[in-house]
Design a protein around this motif. Structure first.
Motif, PDB file in Angstrom:
ATOM      1  N   ALA A 193     -18.615   2.797  57.149  1.00  0.00           N
ATOM      2  CA  ALA A 193     -20.123   2.731  56.573  1.00  0.00           C
ATOM      3  C   ALA A 193     -20.053   3.797  55.008  1.00  0.00           C
ATOM      4  O   ALA A 193     -21.444   3.311  54.729  1.00  0.00           O
ATOM      5  N   TYR A 194     -19.578   3.805  53.530  1.00  0.00           N
ATOM      6  CA  TYR A 194     -19.721   4.004  53.001  1.00  0.00           C
ATOM      7  C   TYR A 194     -20.171   2.932  52.051  1.00  0.00           C
ATOM      8  O   TYR A 194     -20.580   2.521  51.270  1.00  0.00           O
ATOM      9  N   CYS A 195     -19.178   1.407  52.746  1.00  0.00           N
ATOM     10  CA  CYS A 195     -19.873  -0.023  51.973  1.00  0.00           C
ATOM     11  C   CYS A 195     -21.615   0.474  52.382  1.00  0.00           C
ATOM     12  O   CYS A 195     -21.830  -0.364  51.215  1.00  0.00           O
ATOM     13  N   HIS A 196     -21.961   0.844  53.766  1.00  0.00           N
ATOM     14  CA  HIS A 196     -22.858   0.553  53.489  1.00  0.00           C
ATOM     15  C   HIS A 196     -23.438   1.516  53.134  1.00  0.00           C
ATOM     16  O   HIS A 196     -24.988   0.248  52.883  1.00  0.00           O
ATOM     17  N   LEU A 197     -23.747   2.268  52.600  1.00  0.00           N
ATOM     18  CA  LEU A 197     -24.545   3.116  52.422  1.00  0.00           C
ATOM     19  C   LEU A 197     -24.492   3.216  50.894  1.00  0.00           C
ATOM     20  O   LEU A 197     -25.504   2.517  50.234  1.00  0.00           O
ATOM     21  N   LEU A 198     -23.090   2.623  50.144  1.00  0.00           N
ATOM     22  CA  LEU A 198     -23.928   2.126  48.692  1.00  0.00           C
ATOM     23  C   LEU A 198     -24.581   0.673  48.725  1.00  0.00           C
ATOM     24  O   LEU A 198     -24.859   0.443  47.424  1.00  0.00           O
ATOM     25  N   MET A 199     -24.160  -0.301  49.863  1.00  0.00           N
ATOM     26  CA  MET A 199     -24.566  -1.650  49.085  1.00  0.00           C
ATOM     27  C   MET A 199     -26.414  -1.274  49.648  1.00  0.00           C
ATOM     28  O   MET A 199     -27.685  -2.149  49.385  1.00  0.00           O
ATOM     29  N   GLY A 200     -27.034  -0.192  50.461  1.00  0.00           N
ATOM     30  CA  GLY A 200     -27.712  -0.360  50.677  1.00  0.00           C
ATOM     31  C   GLY A 200     -28.623   1.044  49.536  1.00  0.00           C
ATOM     32  O   GLY A 200     -29.735   0.592  49.195  1.00  0.00           O
ATOM     33  N   PHE A 201     -27.909   1.809  48.800  1.00  0.00           N
ATOM     34  CA  PHE A 201     -28.439   2.362  47.726  1.00  0.00           C
ATOM     35  C   PHE A 201     -28.482   0.790  46.261  1.00  0.00           C
ATOM     36  O   PHE A 201     -29.740   0.871  46.090  1.00  0.00           O
TER      37      PHE A 201
END
Length: 394
Positions: free
Chosen positions: A191-199
Motif C-alpha cells: 500500500a505504501y508503494c502505491h501511495l508513493l507511486m501515486g504521488f
C-alpha cells in the motif's frame, strides 16, 4: 512526506532474533543490495515457494530504491532538510562538489524512484503464504547515500536525523529495532508503494518547470536555471510560472487514481490479516490485543474509522461518489449537478491545470457525495496525536 519516507524506511529494513537469520539479513547489514537481489532471485529460482525470501527481496528492492534516490539527491547537493519539498527530505550527507541540476534531471530522479517502487511492489504482490514471517533488526541496515562504494549510513543514523521531536523513546526497550514482519505487513508495504507511486505520478503528470526554477535555489546547491531578480520581479515570475502549468502526461493522472484505489484495497487486506493474528511477536502493526514494537496500542475503533476513511476515498477515486461541488463559476448560470466526479477528472483531465477552476459539465455527475463526516472520524478516534498514527497506519 518526511514521515511517510520514515515509515517506509522503518518497515523495510532489519535483522532478526531467531536462531536462523533470513537470507536477506546479511545484505541489508552490509548495504550490498545488488548482490542481495541476485542471491534472493537465485533462491526463488530453486525454491519458488519460499515467500520469506520473496518478502525479503521486496523489502530489499524498496530500500535500494530509497538509497538510489538518496544518491541522486546527494549528487545534486540537495538542501532537503531545510526545504519542505516532497521527496527531497532524505537526510543525505553534504556534498562539497555537487553537480548542477535541471528540471529534466529532477524528473528523471523521481521517475527512477517510481520504477524502483513498481518493481518492489510487483515482488511483494507475489507473496501468498498467510503464515510468512520476516524477523529483522532495523538498526543494522546500512546505506551508501554518498555513492562512494561504502555503506556507512545506518538506518539508525537516518532516523535520528529525521527525528526532530525526540520521539524515539521506544529505542530504550528495543535498541536494535527488532520487528517480526508478517503477512499483514506485506499488504501494508505494498500500500505504501502505491501511495508513493501515486504521488510521484501526480507530480510528474504536470510540466511545472517554471515553478521548479522558482524554487530550485532553495532545494539544490547548483540549479542551472534558478530565478534571479528583485522581490517585485519574483512576485510576477511566480504568477507567470503557475500560469504555465500544463498536463503534459495526462496518463499519469489515471495511473495515480489507480494507485490510490489499490492503496485502499490493500489497507483493507492489511487489517484483515492483522485482526486474525493471535500471537504477539515483535509486531509492526498490532491488532487490539497486541503491542507494537513501537510500544503503541491500537483499538478496534481506530481500525474501523481508518478503514472507513479508505472506503470513502476508494469510492471517490472509483467514481462511485463525488467531491462536494464548490466551483460555482464552472457551469455558467445552469444549476450544477451534485459534485465533481474525480474518476472522470483524472482519467480525462483538462490540458491547462488552471482550468480546474472552471470545469465543464462532463466532470459532474449525480452520484452521492463523499461522506465528509466519515472521512474525518479517524482524526478524532486517534486521540491527541492523530498524524503519527496516520503515517504509521498508511
Amino acid at each position: 512526506m518526511r514521515s511517510i519516507i520514515w515509515g517506509c524506511l522503518l518497515v523495510c529494513a532489519s535483522t532478526l532474533s531467531a536462531d536462523e537469520a533470513p537470507l536477506v539479513e546479511p545484505y541489508l547489514k552490509s548495504g550490498a543490495f545488488d548482490k542481495g537481489e541476485q542471491a534472493l532471485q537465485r533462491r526463488l529460482e530453486t525454491e519458488p515457494a519460499d515467500d520469506q525470501a520473496r518478502f525479503g527481496l521486496g523489502v530489499l528492492q524498496v530500500l535500494r530504491g530509497v538509497e538510489r534516490l538518496g544518491q541522486g539527491l546527494h549528487e545534486y547537493g540537495v538542501k532537503g532538510q531545510a526545504a519542505g519539498e516532497m521527496f527531497v527530505r532524505l537526510p543525505v550527507p553534504d556534498n562539497p562538489d555537487p553537480a548542477p541540476i535541471t528540471y529534466q534531471l529532477f524528473r528523471r530522479l523521481l521517475d527512477d524512484f517510481r520504477r524502483d517502487l513498481e518493481l518492489a511492489e510487483a515482488t511483494l504482490a507475489a507473496v501468498k503464504d498467510d503464515r510468512v514471517k520476516l524477523p529483522l533488526h532495523l538498526a543494522d541496515v546500512a546505506f551508501d547515500l554518498d555513492h562512494d562504494g561504502k555503506a556507512t549510513d545506518s538506518l539508525m543514523t537516518l532516523l535520528k536525523r529525521f527525528d526532530q521531536r525526540n520521539s524515539l523513546d521506544f529505542l530504550q526497550k528495543n535498541p536494535q529495532l527488532h520487528v517480526t514482519f508478517d503477512r499483514g505487513d506485506v499488504a501494508w508495504l505494498r500500500a505504501y508503494c502505491h501511495l508513493l507511486m501515486g504521488f510521484l505520478d501526480g507530480y510528474l503528470a504536470v510540466n511545472n518547470e517554471a515553478v521548479f526554477n522558482m524554487r530550485s535555489a532553495t532545494l539544490f546547491a547548483k540549479p542551472r536555471s534558478a530565478f534571479v531578480g528583485t522581490d517585485a520581479e519574483r512576485s510576477k515570475a511566480w504568477s507567470d510560472a503557475y500560469a504555465t502549468l500544463r498536463n503534459t502526461e495526462p496518463l499519469r493522472w489515471h495511473r495515480m487514481r489507480l494507485h490510490f484505489v489499490q492503496a485502499a484495497a490493500l489497507n483493507k487486506e492489511t487489517w484483515e490479516h492483522i485482526r486474525k493474528e493471535t500471537d504477539n511477536d515483535a509486531e509492526w502493526l498490532p491488532n487490539a490485543k497486541q503491542t507494537s514494537m513501537l510500544g503503541l496500542r491500537v483499538n478496534d475503533q481506530m481500525i474501523d474509522t481508518w478503514l472507513g476513511l479508505w472506503d470513502e476515498l476508494a469510492a471517490v477515486f472509483e467514481g462511485k461518489k463525488t467531491l462536494p461541488y464548490f466551483l460555482s463559476s464552472s457551469v455558467g448560470n445552469e444549476k450544477p449537478k451534485v459534485g465533481v466526479n474525480l474518476q472522470r477528472l483524472l482519467d480525462d483531465p483538462p490540458e491547462n491545470v488552471n482550468d480546474i477552476q472552471k470545469l465543464d459539465e462532463r466532470y459532474f455527475t449525480n452520484d452521492p457525495e463523499i461522506d465528509v463526516q466519515r472521512l474525518l472520524m479517524w482524526y478524532f478516534a486517534f486521540g491527541n496525536s492523530p498524524m503519527p498514527f496516520a503515517f504509521w497506519f498508511n
